[in-house]
Motif scaffolding. Structure first.
Motif, PDB file in Angstrom:
ATOM      1  N   ASP A  98       0.698  -1.159  -0.155  1.00  0.00           N
ATOM      2  CA  ASP A  98       0.031   0.438   0.430  1.00  0.00           C
ATOM      3  C   ASP A  98       0.742   1.033   0.244  1.00  0.00           C
ATOM      4  OD1 ASP A  98      -2.209  -1.294   0.110  1.00  0.00           O
ATOM      5  OD2 ASP A  98      -3.127  -0.907   2.359  1.00  0.00           O
ATOM      6  N   ILE A  99       1.825   1.511   1.053  1.00  0.00           N
ATOM      7  CA  ILE A  99       2.805   2.372   0.995  1.00  0.00           C
ATOM      8  C   ILE A  99       3.436   2.485  -0.354  1.00  0.00           C
ATOM      9  CG2 ILE A  99       5.201   3.175   1.968  1.00  0.00           C
ATOM     10  CD1 ILE A  99       4.424   1.376   4.015  1.00  0.00           C
ATOM     11  N   HIS A 100       3.922   1.415  -1.315  1.00  0.00           N
ATOM     12  CA  HIS A 100       4.562   1.584  -2.822  1.00  0.00           C
ATOM     13  C   HIS A 100       3.548   2.209  -3.624  1.00  0.00           C
ATOM     14  CE1 HIS A 100       7.877   0.349  -4.947  1.00  0.00           C
ATOM     15  NE2 HIS A 100       6.767  -0.268  -5.529  1.00  0.00           N
ATOM     16  N   ARG A 101       2.183   1.703  -4.002  1.00  0.00           N
ATOM     17  CA  ARG A 101       1.390   2.320  -4.703  1.00  0.00           C
ATOM     18  C   ARG A 101       1.094   3.441  -4.318  1.00  0.00           C
ATOM     19  NH1 ARG A 101      -1.094  -3.487  -4.508  1.00  0.00           N
ATOM     20  NH2 ARG A 101      -1.699  -3.016  -2.310  1.00  0.00           N
ATOM     21  N   SER A 102       0.985   4.166  -2.771  1.00  0.00           N
ATOM     22  CA  SER A 102       0.737   5.389  -2.877  1.00  0.00           C
ATOM     23  C   SER A 102       1.481   6.543  -3.308  1.00  0.00           C
ATOM     24  CB  SER A 102       0.617   5.692  -1.400  1.00  0.00           C
ATOM     25  OG  SER A 102       2.023   5.856  -0.627  1.00  0.00           O
ATOM     26  N   GLY A 103       3.131   5.456  -3.197  1.00  0.00           N
ATOM     27  CA  GLY A 103       3.674   6.951  -3.933  1.00  0.00           C
ATOM     28  C   GLY A 103       4.401   6.974  -3.671  1.00  0.00           C
ATOM     29  N   ARG A 104       4.825   7.310  -1.942  1.00  0.00           N
ATOM     30  CA  ARG A 104       5.586   7.392  -0.881  1.00  0.00           C
ATOM     31  C   ARG A 104       6.805   6.666  -1.220  1.00  0.00           C
ATOM     32  NH1 ARG A 104       1.756   8.578   2.020  1.00  0.00           N
ATOM     33  NH2 ARG A 104       1.716  10.932   3.158  1.00  0.00           N
ATOM     34  N   PRO A 105       8.342   7.225  -1.170  1.00  0.00           N
ATOM     35  CA  PRO A 105       9.282   6.049  -1.291  1.00  0.00           C
ATOM     36  C   PRO A 105       9.034   5.319   0.103  1.00  0.00           C
ATOM     37  CG  PRO A 105       9.711   8.694  -1.656  1.00  0.00           C
ATOM     38  CD  PRO A 105       8.168   8.562  -1.268  1.00  0.00           C
ATOM     39  N   LEU A 106       9.522   4.111  -0.515  1.00  0.00           N
ATOM     40  CA  LEU A 106       9.905   3.079   1.441  1.00  0.00           C
ATOM     41  C   LEU A 106      11.188   2.379   0.136  1.00  0.00           C
ATOM     42  CD1 LEU A 106       8.477   1.036   3.065  1.00  0.00           C
ATOM     43  CD2 LEU A 106       7.680  -0.319   1.562  1.00  0.00           C
ATOM     44  N   ALA A 107      11.828   2.038   1.639  1.00  0.00           N
ATOM     45  CA  ALA A 107      13.273   1.135   1.318  1.00  0.00           C
ATOM     46  C   ALA A 107      13.191   0.207   3.048  1.00  0.00           C
ATOM     47  CB  ALA A 107      14.421   2.047   1.496  1.00  0.00           C
ATOM     48  N   LEU A 108      13.963  -0.580   2.635  1.00  0.00           N
ATOM     49  CA  LEU A 108      13.926  -2.315   3.940  1.00  0.00           C
ATOM     50  C   LEU A 108      15.384  -1.780   4.059  1.00  0.00           C
ATOM     51  CD1 LEU A 108      12.017  -4.994   1.539  1.00  0.00           C
ATOM     52  CD2 LEU A 108      10.623  -2.546   3.258  1.00  0.00           C
ATOM     53  N   LEU A 109      14.842  -1.980   5.367  1.00  0.00           N
ATOM     54  CA  LEU A 109      16.388  -2.262   5.932  1.00  0.00           C
ATOM     55  C   LEU A 109      16.372  -3.942   6.655  1.00  0.00           C
ATOM     56  CD1 LEU A 109      18.567  -1.217   8.189  1.00  0.00           C
ATOM     57  CD2 LEU A 109      16.647  -0.330   9.382  1.00  0.00           C
ATOM     58  N   ASP A 110      17.963  -4.334   6.163  1.00  0.00           N
ATOM     59  CA  ASP A 110      18.235  -5.425   7.239  1.00  0.00           C
ATOM     60  C   ASP A 110      17.391  -6.900   6.468  1.00  0.00           C
ATOM     61  OD1 ASP A 110      19.783  -6.944   9.033  1.00  0.00           O
ATOM     62  OD2 ASP A 110      18.047  -7.436   9.971  1.00  0.00           O
ATOM     63  N   ARG A 111      16.101  -6.811   5.794  1.00  0.00           N
ATOM     64  CA  ARG A 111      15.152  -7.862   5.496  1.00  0.00           C
ATOM     65  C   ARG A 111      14.742  -7.602   4.037  1.00  0.00           C
ATOM     66  NH1 ARG A 111      12.513  -8.328  11.267  1.00  0.00           N
ATOM     67  NH2 ARG A 111      15.048  -8.868  13.094  1.00  0.00           N
ATOM     68  N   ALA A 112      14.930  -8.741   3.306  1.00  0.00           N
ATOM     69  CA  ALA A 112      14.266  -8.704   1.890  1.00  0.00           C
ATOM     70  C   ALA A 112      12.810  -8.995   2.140  1.00  0.00           C
ATOM     71  CB  ALA A 112      15.518  -8.714   1.031  1.00  0.00           C
ATOM     72  N   LEU A 113      12.974  -8.693   0.609  1.00  0.00           N
ATOM     73  CA  LEU A 113      11.370  -9.453   0.961  1.00  0.00           C
ATOM     74  C   LEU A 113      11.162  -9.970  -0.725  1.00  0.00           C
ATOM     75  CD1 LEU A 113       8.535  -7.352   2.641  1.00  0.00           C
ATOM     76  CD2 LEU A 113       9.606  -9.099   3.349  1.00  0.00           C
ATOM     77  N   PRO A 114      11.933 -11.387  -1.047  1.00  0.00           N
ATOM     78  CA  PRO A 114      11.417 -11.745  -2.355  1.00  0.00           C
ATOM     79  C   PRO A 114      10.218 -11.612  -2.723  1.00  0.00           C
ATOM     80  CG  PRO A 114      12.058 -13.672  -0.821  1.00  0.00           C
ATOM     81  CD  PRO A 114      11.741 -12.194  -0.032  1.00  0.00           C
ATOM     82  N   GLY A 115      10.595 -10.626  -4.361  1.00  0.00           N
ATOM     83  CA  GLY A 115       9.439 -10.506  -4.981  1.00  0.00           C
ATOM     84  C   GLY A 115       8.556  -8.832  -4.608  1.00  0.00           C
ATOM     85  N   PHE A 116       9.638  -7.965  -4.191  1.00  0.00           N
ATOM     86  CA  PHE A 116       8.881  -7.307  -4.318  1.00  0.00           C
ATOM     87  C   PHE A 116      10.103  -5.653  -4.397  1.00  0.00           C
ATOM     88  CE2 PHE A 116       8.127  -3.390  -0.317  1.00  0.00           C
ATOM     89  CZ  PHE A 116       6.775  -2.997  -1.239  1.00  0.00           C
ATOM     90  N   ASP A 117       9.741  -5.124  -5.546  1.00  0.00           N
ATOM     91  CA  ASP A 117      11.053  -4.973  -5.300  1.00  0.00           C
ATOM     92  C   ASP A 117      10.825  -2.983  -5.175  1.00  0.00           C
ATOM     93  OD1 ASP A 117      12.735  -4.532  -7.701  1.00  0.00           O
ATOM     94  OD2 ASP A 117      12.160  -4.448  -9.274  1.00  0.00           O
ATOM     95  N   VAL A 118      11.867  -3.130  -4.167  1.00  0.00           N
ATOM     96  CA  VAL A 118      11.908  -1.836  -3.570  1.00  0.00           C
ATOM     97  C   VAL A 118      13.009  -1.471  -3.141  1.00  0.00           C
ATOM     98  CG1 VAL A 118       9.456  -1.016  -2.886  1.00  0.00           C
ATOM     99  CG2 VAL A 118      11.452  -1.629  -1.028  1.00  0.00           C
ATOM    100  N   ASP A 119      13.667  -0.392  -2.919  1.00  0.00           N
ATOM    101  CA  ASP A 119      14.878  -0.454  -2.665  1.00  0.00           C
ATOM    102  C   ASP A 119      16.252  -2.034  -0.897  1.00  0.00           C
ATOM    103  OD1 ASP A 119      16.299   1.293  -4.033  1.00  0.00           O
ATOM    104  OD2 ASP A 119      15.094   2.943  -3.721  1.00  0.00           O
ATOM    105  N   THR A 120      16.816  -1.877  -1.114  1.00  0.00           N
ATOM    106  CA  THR A 120      16.394  -2.719   0.136  1.00  0.00           C
ATOM    107  C   THR A 120      17.992  -2.937   0.361  1.00  0.00           C
ATOM    108  OG1 THR A 120      14.682  -4.294  -0.706  1.00  0.00           O
ATOM    109  CG2 THR A 120      16.194  -4.832   1.324  1.00  0.00           C
ATOM    110  N   VAL A 121      18.707  -2.871   1.531  1.00  0.00           N
ATOM    111  CA  VAL A 121      19.811  -2.991   1.994  1.00  0.00           C
ATOM    112  C   VAL A 121      20.655  -3.696   3.536  1.00  0.00           C
ATOM    113  CG1 VAL A 121      21.900  -1.955   3.016  1.00  0.00           C
ATOM    114  CG2 VAL A 121      20.391  -0.019   1.593  1.00  0.00           C
ATOM    115  N   THR A 122      20.960  -4.498   2.886  1.00  0.00           N
ATOM    116  CA  THR A 122      20.593  -6.263   3.923  1.00  0.00           C
ATOM    117  C   THR A 122      22.497  -6.628   4.063  1.00  0.00           C
ATOM    118  OG1 THR A 122      20.929  -7.764   2.228  1.00  0.00           O
ATOM    119  CG2 THR A 122      18.931  -7.402   3.433  1.00  0.00           C
TER     120      THR A 122
END
Length: 361
Positions: free
Chosen positions: A146-170
């Motif tokens: 829902d965050i991603h669809r809203s247009g607000r930038p989202l990034a993931l910290l420490d844990r990746a999510l398979p199939g979810f294409d957003v900026d991620t640092v692990t």
């Protein structure tokens, strides 16, 4: 000459209109200068800022966000604020945000998905410009989508999510676990345990499909891979779940170390778990590494001052937080390149907590 407003006995806040009047410009012009948007000359900027300083003007952040569409705030959701890992990562986020002129609102999920969803709702309601989240699990991410669809930038910290294409640092959790387990195996250990805070309904590990936290999943897979390479039979029995707090961790450690076939080495999933295991070893009259070899993820301060000091998997935690914030800030500035998945390397700091099992001495 600019004069400070005199309001004896009053507590009325200074408004944009007050600043505009003092600077002798229109309210719209003062709002543009104070909000940092639109077009204005250097001379006008100087007049408005001087008036704001003279009047001790304090911006109304909510009003400014409604005008500009920007709050100047990043929302952060982490799993456990008390864990030194997340404390240091948040420091990296905060430093990067401050350098970019942004503020941070920090929330804690307690590794519970419903609490994570509630935190996201609150942050979205506060009109944060973007979010950094450490996902509690991978099976329910509708709120992140829902965050991603809203247009607000989202990034993931420490844990990746398979199939979810957003900026991620692990970090390289799988490889790190393999290196640590291999170190124990090369020291002669065959009764090795992996202890994690992740839990299941029956508190028993059966297979990897039970694990919904990506970093823990990768660590368990790395641990099991080396066990199998070392011809350890049914290594799954050495994975222990449910070290969710000090009491639970001590109970697990006491149970393991009281068994006839007790482990001769333990790999702890985080430094809070390792600390409680170390305490139980001492309370039971055992010694590290004579009776138990111990390695933990995260180079917490305490690990270097115990006797013996603890061998650790050193993760670049501050850099992890700083990098994920930098990726998010780039999005906030309008960059539109494909999402990045950055994996930072880890290293092992060898100290005095690993030795051969008693049976081989």
């Amino acid at each position: 000459m600019l004069q400070r407003m005199k309001n004896p006995g009053k507590t009325r806040s200074v408004t944009v209109s007050d600043v505009a009047r003092e600077a002798k410009v229109s309210k719209a012009t003062a709002a543009r200068v104070l909000g940092g948007y639109g077009v204005f000359s250097d001379k006008v900027h100087e007049k408005v800022m001087a008036a704001a300083k003279a009047l001790d003007y304090r911006p109304n952040e909510l009003a400014r966000s409604m005008t500009t569409g920007k709050s100047g705030i990043i929302g952060v959701v982490v799993g456990d604020i008390e864990n030194p890992f997340f404390s240091l990562a948040v420091r990296g986020i905060s430093d990067a945000a401050r350098a970019a002129g942004l503020n941070v609102i920090l929330t804690n999920s307690g590794e519970r998905i419903e609490a994570e969803k509630a935190a996201v709702r609150v942050l979205m309601g506060k009109r944060v410009d973007g979010l950094i989240v450490t996902p509690a699990e991978s099976r329910d991410i509708s709120h992140l989508r829902d965050i991603h669809r809203s247009g607000r930038p989202l990034a993931l910290l420490d844990r990746a999510l398979p199939g979810f294409d957003v900026d991620t640092v692990t970090v390289d959790d799988h490889e790190a676990a393999m290196r640590a387990t291999r170190m124990l195996a090369q020291a002669g250990h065959r009764q090795m345990a992996y202890v994690t805070a992740v839990d299941s309904a029956r508190h028993e590990y059966r297979d990897i499909e039970q694990i919904y936290t990506s970093s823990v999943r990768e660590r368990i897979e790395g641990f099991l891979a080396v066990c199998r390479q070392t011809d350890i039979e049914a290594p799954e029995r050495f994975v222990h779940l449910g070290a969710t707090g000090p009491d639970e961790t001590r109970a697990i450690a006491a149970r393991l170390l009281s068994r006839a076939d007790r482990p001769t080495a333990i790999l702890a999933s985080d430094s809070l778990i390792a600390l409680e295991i170390f305490r139980v070893v001492r309370q039971m009259g055992m010694r590290v590494p004579d009776d138990l070899s111990l390695i933990t993820f995260h180079n917490a301060d305490w690990t270097s001052v115990t006797s013996p000091p603890i061998t650790v998997i050193d993760q670049p935690v501050y850099a992890l937080g700083k990098k994920v914030a930098e990726l998010l800030i780039r999005r906030l500035k309008g960059e539109t390149q494909a999402p990045e998945r950055i994996v930072l390397p880890t290293s092992i700091i060898e100290r005095g907590s690993v030795g051969p099992p008693l049976s081989s001495q």
